[in-house]
Every structure is written in C-alpha cells, then in structure tokens.
Design an enzyme around this catalytic site. Structure first.
Site, PDB file in Angstrom:
ATOM      1  N   GLY A 114       0.941  -1.284  -0.161  1.00 29.39           N
ATOM      2  CA  GLY A 114      -0.043   0.118   0.070  1.00 29.39           C
ATOM      3  C   GLY A 114       0.919   1.222  -0.133  1.00 29.39           C
ATOM      4  CB  SER A 115       4.247   2.226  -0.932  1.00 23.15           C
ATOM      5  OG  SER A 115       4.676   1.942  -2.171  1.00 23.15           O
ATOM      6  CG  LEU A 145      -8.284 -10.501 -14.779  1.00 23.27           C
ATOM      7  CD1 LEU A 145      -8.829 -11.462 -15.770  1.00 23.27           C
ATOM      8  CD2 LEU A 145      -7.701  -9.322 -15.526  1.00 23.27           C
ATOM      9  CG  ASN A 191      -2.731  -1.428 -13.057  1.00 24.11           C
ATOM     10  OD1 ASN A 191      -2.801  -1.458 -11.854  1.00 24.11           O
ATOM     11  ND2 ASN A 191      -2.130  -2.132 -13.679  1.00 24.11           N
ATOM     12  CG  HIS A 219       2.764  -2.684 -15.301  1.00 23.72           C
ATOM     13  ND1 HIS A 219       2.357  -4.000 -14.731  1.00 23.72           N
ATOM     14  CD2 HIS A 219       3.945  -3.035 -15.880  1.00 23.72           C
ATOM     15  CE1 HIS A 219       3.517  -5.012 -15.104  1.00 23.72           C
ATOM     16  NE2 HIS A 219       4.266  -4.365 -15.711  1.00 23.72           N
ATOM     17  CD  GLU A 262       5.098   1.793  -8.986  1.00 21.70           C
ATOM     18  OE1 GLU A 262       4.660   1.140  -9.528  1.00 21.70           O
ATOM     19  OE2 GLU A 262       5.347   1.620  -7.712  1.00 21.70           O
TER      20      GLU A 262
HETATM   21  C1  GRF Z   1       3.631  -1.145  -7.495  1.00 20.12           C
HETATM   22  O1  GRF Z   1       4.961  -1.330  -7.627  1.00 20.12           O
HETATM   23  C2  GRF Z   1       2.695  -1.300  -8.578  1.00 20.12           C
HETATM   24  O2  GRF Z   1       3.350  -0.700  -9.801  1.00 20.12           O
HETATM   25  C3  GRF Z   1       2.330  -2.652  -8.997  1.00 20.12           C
HETATM   26  O3  GRF Z   1       2.243  -3.060  -7.550  1.00 20.12           O
HETATM   27  C4  GRF Z   1       3.165  -2.536  -6.623  1.00 20.12           C
HETATM   28  C5  GRF Z   1       2.403  -2.145  -5.501  1.00 20.12           C
HETATM   29  O4  GRF Z   1       3.231  -1.497  -4.479  1.00 20.12           O
HETATM   30  N1  GRF Z   1       1.076  -2.640  -9.564  1.00 20.12           N
HETATM   31  P1  GRF Z   1       2.503  -1.026  -3.233  1.00 20.12           P
HETATM   32  O5  GRF Z   1       1.833  -1.791  -2.291  1.00 20.12           O
HETATM   33  O6  GRF Z   1       1.615   0.504  -3.588  1.00 20.12           O
HETATM   34  O7  GRF Z   1       3.792  -0.557  -2.245  1.00 20.12           O
END
Ligand code: GRF
Length: 221
Positions: free
Chosen positions: A13-14, A97, A112, A114, A184
């Site tokens: 959940g970061s 999904l 989403n 990625h 991210e």
């Molecule tokens: C992230 O790297 C995101 O790109 C992928 O899953 C990971 C989730 O990380 N889809 P976090 O739980 O938000 O730390």
C-alpha cells in the site's frame, strides 16, 4: 468538485499512501482537490494496506476472491463502490482481474499503475519482483512506470502516462524496485488529477505527456 476514488490493493500500500496524501498537496496550494480516496478494497484480509487505510481514517472493505463465484465477487464489489459513492477506481498493486461487470460500469474510469514500460514486461503473472527480474534478465537499460486505463485483460488498456527509470549496471531487484517506486509515488497522483478532471467533465482521460522533471514533482508541459 472532488470526486471519490476507491483504491484496490492486495499488498503493502505505498501507492495508496501516496494517493491518500494528494488532497493535502492540493490544499497547500489553495486548490480544491479534484479527487480523494474514499474507500480501500482488498482481496486479502491480512494486506498491510488495510491497516494503513485505518490509520488514515479511510473506510476499507475486504472482498475475498479466491474460491468464490465470480458473479458474487462482482456484485459485492459493485455494491461497495455504489454505497461509497465512488466515481473512479485506482488499482495499486491489486493482483486480481477486476470483474467484468465492474469494468463495464466504470469503463474509462479505472486506472492501474505498472512498474515497467508497457507493453513490455506486463501481463498475467507479471507483478512485483517478477517484473524487475524479467527486466534485469532481458538486459534492458531502461525500465519505468506506466499508468493506464484498465480493460478486461491484464495490463492492456490505453496508456495514459509513462516515465522512464534507468537500469544501472549493479542493480538487483530491490535496488531497481526502489528506484521505480519513488517515481510511482510522484507519477500516479498527478495522472489521477488529470484523469479525474476529464471524468468530472464526463470525458474519457486522454494520454498525458510529461516534459520536465522537478525533484518533488514530474511536470506536465
Ligand atoms: C507497485 O509497484 C505497482 O506498480 C504494482 O504493484 C506495486 C504495489 O506496491 N502494480 P505498493 O503496494 O503500492 O507498495
């Protein structure tokens, strides 16, 4: 107008934390936040994101998926989204999904993130360390972050934004993962701002380009 967003997450959940902080960023600039996280949905009862939601005072719901009838999962999910008045859905490390009826109901309103440059290194089974391992194995010198709209297939919806991240010669999975996660947390909230403004106008979000990099913000041209 501030739209309500549901974050779907299965893990740490970061990204949820980065998204949940965004309204404060807007308020510090005397702007009305275009959206805020109003609900967290997780398929795993023990996912750390649920404790983080509680700490942040954001309601959450556990919707189990494994071993359940797909229609039931879809109905539970849709009911949770409707009850919370959700306008858009943000996947952040959600390993399932999204049920087809939810995609249908929220078409062009589900995003989403990625941890690579799609369409490379995506698809079923390409999550977390698997992505970075594949990038390192391939010899690619560039990875990055992609934010895209969600359709019925893993990682295939329309790309809204990308940001490159170099792969350095001594990288291992954790070094690359950390460099990518920092981006991210900067990129996702900004792309959601853009998407929420389009959704508020009842328009599908258009792809976004970024021209410059600031230490604390990726800057759209
Ligand atoms: C992230 O790297 C995101 O790109 C992928 O899953 C990971 C989730 O990380 N889809 P976090 O739980 O938000 O730390």
């Amino acid at each position: 107008m501030t739209l309500g967003a549901a974050v779907f997450a299965s893990g740490r959940g970061s990204n949820f934390e980065a998204l949940a902080r965004r309204p404060a960023w807007h308020r510090a600039r005397s702007e009305t936040p275009p959206w805020r996280v109003t609900l967290v949905v997780s398929d795993r009862a023990e996912a750390p994101v649920l404790a983080k939601a509680a700490e942040a005072g954001i309601p959450s719901i556990h919707v189990p998926v494994r071993g359940r009838d797909a229609d039931e999962v879809a109905q539970d999910t849709l009911r949770a989204l409707t009850d919370a008045g959700v306008d858009l859905v943000l996947l952040a490390g959600y390993l399932r999904l999204v049920p087809a009826p939810v995609i249908e109901e929220f078409r062009d309103r589900i995003l989403n993130i990625h941890p690579a440059l799609l369409p490379s290194f995506g698809g079923k089974g390409m999550f977390g360390h698997h992505v970075h391992e594949a990038v390192l194995r391939s010899g690619a010198r560039l990875s990055g972050v992609t934010v895209h709209l969600v359709d019925e297939r893993f990682d295939e919806g329309r790309i809204l934004a990308q940001w490159p991240v170099p792969v350095l010669p001594d990288d291992d999975v954790s070094a690359l993962a950390q460099r990518i996660q920092e981006v991210e947390h900067l990129l996702y909230p900004q792309v959601v701002d853009h998407a929420a403004r389009a959704i508020a106008r009842d328009e599908p979000p258009e792809p976004l380009t970024f021209a410059t990099y600031h230490p604390d913000e990726l800057s759209p041209p």
